[in-house]
Design a protein around this motif. Structure first.
Motif, PDB file in Angstrom:
ATOM      1  N   ARG A  28       0.846  -1.198   0.000  1.00 52.10           N
ATOM      2  CA  ARG A  28       0.000   0.000   0.000  1.00 52.10           C
ATOM      3  C   ARG A  28       0.885   1.253   0.000  1.00 52.10           C
ATOM      4  NH1 ARG A  28      -0.152   4.649   2.769  1.00 52.10           N
ATOM      5  NH2 ARG A  28      -2.015   5.712   2.093  1.00 52.10           N
ATOM      6  N   ALA A  31       1.111   4.324  -2.656  1.00 49.26           N
ATOM      7  CA  ALA A  31       0.813   5.685  -2.212  1.00 49.26           C
ATOM      8  C   ALA A  31       1.945   6.657  -2.542  1.00 49.26           C
ATOM      9  CB  ALA A  31       0.528   5.701  -0.716  1.00 49.26           C
ATOM     10  N   LYS A  43      -1.363   9.980   9.237  1.00 53.45           N
ATOM     11  CA  LYS A  43      -2.216   8.814   8.980  1.00 53.45           C
ATOM     12  C   LYS A  43      -3.013   8.443  10.222  1.00 53.45           C
ATOM     13  CE  LYS A  43       1.097   6.844   5.764  1.00 53.45           C
ATOM     14  NZ  LYS A  43       2.148   5.835   5.685  1.00 53.45           N
ATOM     15  N   SER A  80      -5.984  11.014   8.507  1.00 58.33           N
ATOM     16  CA  SER A  80      -6.530  10.309   7.340  1.00 58.33           C
ATOM     17  C   SER A  80      -7.254   9.022   7.735  1.00 58.33           C
ATOM     18  CB  SER A  80      -5.414  10.010   6.338  1.00 58.33           C
ATOM     19  OG  SER A  80      -4.680   8.882   6.758  1.00 58.33           O
ATOM     20  N   LEU A 104      -6.289   6.190   8.258  1.00 56.18           N
ATOM     21  CA  LEU A 104      -5.836   5.035   7.497  1.00 56.18           C
ATOM     22  C   LEU A 104      -5.824   3.763   8.344  1.00 56.18           C
ATOM     23  CD1 LEU A 104      -4.634   4.174   4.744  1.00 56.18           C
ATOM     24  CD2 LEU A 104      -2.404   4.404   5.803  1.00 56.18           C
ATOM     25  N   ASP A 147      -8.769   5.598   1.383  1.00 56.58           N
ATOM     26  CA  ASP A 147      -7.355   5.929   1.326  1.00 56.58           C
ATOM     27  C   ASP A 147      -7.153   7.043   0.303  1.00 56.58           C
ATOM     28  OD1 ASP A 147      -4.571   5.940   1.103  1.00 56.58           O
ATOM     29  OD2 ASP A 147      -4.465   3.791   1.596  1.00 56.58           O
ATOM     30  N   ASN A 173      -8.163   1.607  -4.213  1.00 59.17           N
ATOM     31  CA  ASN A 173      -8.668   1.454  -2.855  1.00 59.17           C
ATOM     32  C   ASN A 173      -9.206   0.043  -2.623  1.00 59.17           C
ATOM     33  OD1 ASN A 173      -9.215   3.582  -0.562  1.00 59.17           O
ATOM     34  ND2 ASN A 173      -8.936   4.717  -2.466  1.00 59.17           N
TER      35      ASN A 173
END
Ligand SMILES: Nc1ncnc2c1ncn2[C@@H]1O[C@H](COP(=O)(O)OP(=O)(O)O)[C@@H](O)[C@H]1O
Ligand SMILES: [Mg+2]
Lengths: 274, 308
Positions: free
Chosen positions: A30, A34, A106, A110, A112, B90, B98
């Motif tokens: 991930r 990102a 995060k 966010s 996350l 995200d 996502n």
């Protein structure tokens, strides 16, 4: 209900119980995806920062200083003295960027980790995944810097090859510890304190001159700080002054990694799996 | 009868001394759409988090998919789809990414996740937003993407915490339509809402909850039958005259409820009640006869409106 019986027994096979699903790699991948939306200028500038220090201080200031006593007592150029320290700093900075400010964002904004921990991931998966990413950034900066050192002839020994695993260890230590500290931070002011503490550590950890210039009390104090251990370890390797004592530095970082992982995992569980 | 998907018995969640969920019990059967209807602060999200195995209970028993969430969190979460109250997509990833990344958190193989992501983007009617940044999606699209994400692991139970709060009417209808599809396919749904129309449309059965406790349980129709009359007459006399007028309305219909802006008269025949009001010489500024709703049930049970 046979499905649930199988799962129930599967749980007993997991030594870390609900903390770890063995899938930290999904958290890392991930992170890779990102990075495409991150600001690359910031990433690249981190690569150049230690190079600028090396050029200005090592070559510029070094012209005035001449040679200094290296770890084994041999005379080495000033540039060869500070370069390994800057290498350790590069590893530290790379690891700190990701594991402090990025993690703070995060965690607090966010959301996350809320999302991640609603899946079958456990807090240790998240901690390991994020720390590994931070570690890689540290390793990336350090590798870049090592190449510069090679080009400038500042790797004085074949032992310098071992500086690579050493900087990975250093980055791992700072990433792990950095994320643990960050996970307890609640405000921007508290986050600024991290930067405030890092600067003197960078300047005073025998980075630009030997530890012997300090009175004994201060020496002991500095020897407690993580960066000093990193600087000593890397400097011994790139200058070839290797002995068994270096293992203490390795042990210091192993403890730092373990403590960081334990606290990060506990904190993530407390915050997101209350 | 197949085993219940969720069984909660005397479930309690306390934060320090405050009981956010205060001794609630309910069961959800496979294939059922079960609702938690209640105002803000009722304890809906707290209940959802315990069922979702991300929050431990203070006391009581809870069983989700045959397992205790406090002990088998990862096993349960592996089989759940979760749509939290506020979107936590995200933002650093594109729309379809996502889904892919989320699927990988479950340890599902890339190829399977990729195929499923395409299906779900279509299901969420987001085929032309595959590469869109999350920030550029509208509120309704984000919500649909969150639902698609929750379905990536083919869950046995879907948890939806206020799925349409904050959306405009059109976006809500699109979303309801998607949730209907899921219901038709036999997905078990647990959803919270403070919109009575949403509860009436989507829930086979629901509990009305207030201040952490269950006030009533049943199907929307049975709750309305039990706690309200067939019809409601709403009359307005102007804010300063409502109270005075209401005193004269006693005896017309089953019950009178005085709200700040209007009076509700519960009666099986609203038109007839209106005729009797005019016979008394009262002249309401506006009048409206409508069917009873869950809003009336809530008002009856708690003396308050659902949305304040
Ligand atoms: N982590 C928490 N700490 C303290 N109080 C909380 C916490 N989470 C929720 N509460 C309180 O519990 C009550 C129920 O909250 P919640 O379950 O979010 O209600 P709902 O979802 O029905 O609006 C509220 O009064 C809220 O303030
Ligand atoms: Mg809520």
């Amino acid at each position: 209900m046979t499905g649930t019986l199988v799962e129930a027994s599967a749980r007993r096979d997991r030594p870390l119980g609900s903390l770890y699903a063995g899938n930290a790699r999904s958290v890392m991948s991930r992170g890779w995806r990102a990075t495409r939306s991150t600001n690359w200028l910031v990433v690249v500038s981190g690569l150049f920062e230690p190079v600028f220090y090396l050029l200005s201080m090592g070559l510029g200031l070094g012209a005035l200083v001449g040679t200094v006593d290296g770890p084994g007592g041999t005379e080495i150029s000033y540039a060869a003295f500070i370069a390994p320290a800057l290498l350790a700093v590069a590893a530290m900075n790379g690891a700190i960027y990701d594991s402090t400010w990025n993690v703070f964002f995060k965690m607090r904004f966010s959301k996350l980790y809320d999302g991640m921990l609603a899946t079958s991931l456990g807090p240790l998966d998240v901690a390991l995944g994020e720390i590994s990413l931070a570690l890689l950034r540290g390793a990336l900066y350090a590798t870049g810097f090592m190449l510069v050192m090679q080009v400038l002839g500042l790797n004085l020994s074949w032992w310098a090859l071992l500086a690579f695993p050493a900087v990975v260890l250093i980055a791992f230590g700072f990433a792990s510890f950095g994320m643990a500290v960050t996970s307890y931070m609640k405000t921007f002011q508290q986050m600024d304190w991290i930067n405030f503490l890092l600067l003197p550590m960078f300047l005073f950890s025998a980075t630009f001159y030997p530890l012997s210039v300090y009175p004994p009390v201060i020496q002991t104090l500095i020897q407690c700080l993580p960066l000093w251990h990193g600087v000593e370890l890397v400097r011994s390797l790139t200058t070839g002054a290797v002995d068994v004592g270096l293992l203490w530095h390795v042990l210091y970082y192993l403890v730092m990694i373990a403590v960081g992982l334990v606290f990060t995992t506990r904190r993530l569980r407390a915050l997101f799996l209350d | 009868m197949p085993a219940a998907v969720i069984t909660a018995e005397n479930l309690v969640k306390k934060y320090q001394d405050f009981a956010a969920v205060d001794d609630i019990s309910f069961e959800v059967q496979p294939g059922e759409a079960f609702g938690l209807l209640g105002p803000n602060g009722a304890g809906k999200s707290t209940t959802m988090r315990m069922v979702g195995a991300v929050s431990t209970r203070t006391s009581g028993a809870l069983n989700v998919l045959g397992l205790d969430p406090d002990r088998y969190g990862p096993e349960i979460r592996a089989q759940l789809g979760v749509v939290p109250q506020s979107d936590n997509l995200d933002m650093e990833l594109r729309a379809r990414e996502n889904l892919i990344v989320y699927g990988r958190y479950f340890g599902l193989p890339s190829r399977q996740v990729a195929a499923r992501a395409d299906e779900l983007m279509a299901f969420a009617q987001l085929e032309d937003k595959v590469k869109a940044k999350v920030d550029d999606l509208s509120g309704g699209m984000k919500r649909r993407l969150t639902i698609a994400r929750a379905l990536i692991n083919d869950p046995r139970l879907l948890l939806l915490d206020e799925p349409t709060t904050g959306l405009d009417p059109q976006a809500r209808h699109i979303l309801w339509d998607r949730l209907f599809r899921l219901k038709e396919q036999g997905t078990t749904l647990l959803l919270t809402t403070h919109y009575m129309d949403e509860a009436e449309q989507l829930c086979d059965r629901l509990v009305v909850i207030d201040k952490g406790a269950i006030m009533a349980e049943g199907s929307p129709a049975s709750l309305i039958r039990r706690y309200s009359s067939r019809e409601v007459l709403e009359v307005r006399f102007g804010s300063d005259r409502n109270a005075a007028a209401s005193a004269r309305l006693e005896g017309i219909g089953d019950r009178v409820e005085v709200l700040p802006d209007r009076i509700l008269l519960y009666s099986d025949n609203g038109e007839a009640a209106l005729v009797r009001i005019t016979e008394l010489g009262l002249r309401p500024i506006t009048s409206l006869v409508r069917r009873s709703s869950l809003e009336d049930v809530f008002l009856r049970l708690t003396g308050r409106s659902l949305i304040e």
